[in-house]
Design a protein around this motif. Structure first.
Motif, PDB file in Angstrom:
ATOM      1  N   ASP A 233       0.833  -1.217   0.000  1.00  0.00           N
ATOM      2  CA  ASP A 233       0.000   0.000   0.000  1.00  0.00           C
ATOM      3  C   ASP A 233       0.864   1.262   0.000  1.00  0.00           C
ATOM      4  O   ASP A 233       0.776   2.082   0.916  1.00  0.00           O
ATOM      5  N   ILE A 234       1.702   1.402  -1.029  1.00  0.00           N
ATOM      6  CA  ILE A 234       2.650   2.523  -1.058  1.00  0.00           C
ATOM      7  C   ILE A 234       1.951   3.888  -0.947  1.00  0.00           C
ATOM      8  O   ILE A 234       2.341   4.734  -0.139  1.00  0.00           O
ATOM      9  N   VAL A 240      -0.256   8.299   5.157  1.00  0.00           N
ATOM     10  CA  VAL A 240      -0.215   8.190   6.625  1.00  0.00           C
ATOM     11  C   VAL A 240       1.087   8.792   7.155  1.00  0.00           C
ATOM     12  O   VAL A 240       1.086   9.532   8.142  1.00  0.00           O
ATOM     13  N   LEU A 241       2.197   8.472   6.476  1.00  0.00           N
ATOM     14  CA  LEU A 241       3.495   8.970   6.942  1.00  0.00           C
ATOM     15  C   LEU A 241       3.532  10.493   6.888  1.00  0.00           C
ATOM     16  O   LEU A 241       4.023  11.145   7.803  1.00  0.00           O
ATOM     17  N   HIS A 251      12.216   4.341  -2.846  1.00  0.00           N
ATOM     18  CA  HIS A 251      12.658   2.976  -2.527  1.00  0.00           C
ATOM     19  C   HIS A 251      12.051   2.477  -1.222  1.00  0.00           C
ATOM     20  O   HIS A 251      12.447   1.430  -0.713  1.00  0.00           O
ATOM     21  N   GLY A 252      11.118   3.248  -0.639  1.00  0.00           N
ATOM     22  CA  GLY A 252      10.482   2.823   0.615  1.00  0.00           C
ATOM     23  C   GLY A 252      11.317   3.134   1.846  1.00  0.00           C
ATOM     24  O   GLY A 252      11.101   2.573   2.918  1.00  0.00           O
ATOM     25  N   GLY A 272      -3.605   3.199  10.441  1.00  0.00           N
ATOM     26  CA  GLY A 272      -4.075   3.778   9.182  1.00  0.00           C
ATOM     27  C   GLY A 272      -4.371   2.705   8.144  1.00  0.00           C
ATOM     28  O   GLY A 272      -4.498   3.002   6.962  1.00  0.00           O
ATOM     29  N   ARG A 273      -4.390   1.448   8.567  1.00  0.00           N
ATOM     30  CA  ARG A 273      -4.733   0.264   7.742  1.00  0.00           C
ATOM     31  C   ARG A 273      -3.711  -0.015   6.632  1.00  0.00           C
ATOM     32  O   ARG A 273      -4.042  -0.545   5.573  1.00  0.00           O
ATOM     33  N   VAL A 274      -2.470   0.368   6.858  1.00  0.00           N
ATOM     34  CA  VAL A 274      -1.407  -0.001   5.914  1.00  0.00           C
ATOM     35  C   VAL A 274      -0.888  -1.379   6.321  1.00  0.00           C
ATOM     36  O   VAL A 274      -0.622  -1.617   7.499  1.00  0.00           O
ATOM     37  N   GLN A 275      -0.794  -2.311   5.350  1.00  0.00           N
ATOM     38  CA  GLN A 275      -0.248  -3.637   5.665  1.00  0.00           C
ATOM     39  C   GLN A 275       1.286  -3.538   5.683  1.00  0.00           C
ATOM     40  O   GLN A 275       1.910  -3.367   4.630  1.00  0.00           O
ATOM     41  N   VAL A 276       1.860  -3.615   6.869  1.00  0.00           N
ATOM     42  CA  VAL A 276       3.323  -3.504   6.991  1.00  0.00           C
ATOM     43  C   VAL A 276       3.924  -4.905   6.867  1.00  0.00           C
ATOM     44  O   VAL A 276       3.784  -5.732   7.755  1.00  0.00           O
ATOM     45  N   HIS A 277       4.573  -5.175   5.738  1.00  0.00           N
ATOM     46  CA  HIS A 277       5.186  -6.506   5.553  1.00  0.00           C
ATOM     47  C   HIS A 277       6.526  -6.585   6.279  1.00  0.00           C
ATOM     48  O   HIS A 277       6.883  -7.608   6.819  1.00  0.00           O
TER      49      HIS A 277
END
Ligand SMILES: Nc1ncnc2c1ncn2[C@@H]1O[C@H](COP(=O)(O)OP(=O)(O)OP(=O)(O)O)[C@@H](O)[C@H]1O
Length: 297
Positions: A233-234, A240-241, A251-252, A272-277
């Motif tokens: 979810d880039i 959110v960030l 590059h994240g 914020g419902r971001v899937q953090v892998h």
């Protein structure tokens, strides 16, 4: 205190090529500064001007407060350089070469010369002919030559060029020793980013004759906290960030604001419902910084 000041240097060669365009930076006492840039960026031109061999069109270099352009003798007395390939009388020994060099100034102090020879780790071979020296030994003899007049600043133009990995390591340790135990201030021009990263405190990056960066070498930065975020979810993560005052590059790589703890940022992402892998500490390399700033594409 700035021991060397490069002020507003501009140089256009008679060919019309603008080699330097208003370049300025400082070197503080006791630091090792890396001068970086692509081929033709202007590094050697800066070194040439600093050594009084090239005349700038504008600006000046000051060493210990003395201008190389206006008070050349006093300024240059404080600096030593390995600039382009060192030349020796190969039918003479290393020791005899040092004697010939010293005879030009009339100075000779056997104990001091022995001390310098020992410092560059050449004692065992110093009475052998330089024709028998390896490239690494020649570089160390060149360094001894440079150190004999007891300069405060050393300018090293690609000093490890052509050395094998052992030679590079030995030279690096020597340079770090000179700074640590003899308080030497050193400017290093090199394309070997790994070397610069291990040796230098700060660096200046040039691109097409302009300064594009002056600051700490990334591995020496203590204040910045960076993390590598992996997520699908880039777009959402970026949103959110940015609400939390953090930034993320393409590059994240996320830079955590100084007033936040990294775990608070992860909580904000999850809430914020971001899937953090994955969320891993990231240390920016000099190569990343350099490629980002100096890439010619
Ligand atoms: N004597 C000269 N006459 C004309 N142009 C020159 C001269 N010396 C350098 N240049 C040009 O000035 C520009 C900067 O050259 P410089 O040698 O300072 O770059 P550099 O960053 O040291 O490159 P490299 O990493 O290849 O050594 C280049 O375009 C070069 O061709």
């Amino acid at each position: 205190m700035a021991l060397l000041e490069v002020r507003h240097l501009t140089k256009r060669w008679p060919t019309g090529r603008l080699a330097l365009d208003d370049v300025g930076f400082e070197m503080r006492e006791g630091e090792i500064l890396g001068l970086l840039g692509h081929n033709g960026a202007g590094k050697s031109t800066i070194m040439g001007i600093t050594l009084g061999m090239v005349r700038p069109d504008a600006g000046e270099v000051r060493i210990g407060g003395r201008s190389v352009q206006k008070d050349r003798g006093a300024a240059l007395r404080q600096i030593g350089a390995i600039y382009e390939a060192a030349c020796f009388y190969d039918y003479l020994s290393g020791w005899q070469n040092l004697r010939v060099l010293c005879s030009l100034s009339g100075w000779w102090d056997e104990a001091e010369v022995k001390r310098v020879v020992q410092m560059v780790n050449l004692s065992r071979a110093i009475h052998h002919k330089t024709a028998t020296y390896s490239h690494g030994m020649r570089q160390r003899l060149a360094l001894a030559q440079t150190l004999l007049p007891q300069p405060k600043i050393l300018l090293l133009d690609e000093p490890t060029d052509g050395l094998d990995p052992e030679g590079i390591r030995e030279f690096r340790e020597l340079i770090l020793h000179l700074r640590k135990h003899h308080g030497m201030t050193i400017m290093l021009n090199s394309h070997l980013l790994g070397e610069v990263e291990q040796m230098c405190d700060r660096c200046v990056i040039l691109k097409d004759g302009k300064k594009v960066f002056e600051g700490a070498v990334p591995s020496q930065e203590k204040s910045r906290r960076m993390f590598q975020l992996e997520t699908n979810d880039i777009g959402l993560a970026r949103e959110v960030l940015s609400r939390s005052g953090a930034t993320m590059d393409k590059h994240g790589i996320v830079e955590v604001p100084l007033d936040m703890e990294p775990h608070e940022l992860v909580a904000a992402l999850v809430n914020g419902r971001v899937q953090v892998h994955s969320w891993q500490p990231h240390r920016r390399t000099l190569e990343e910084l350099y490629m980002g700033l100096s890439s010619r594409s």
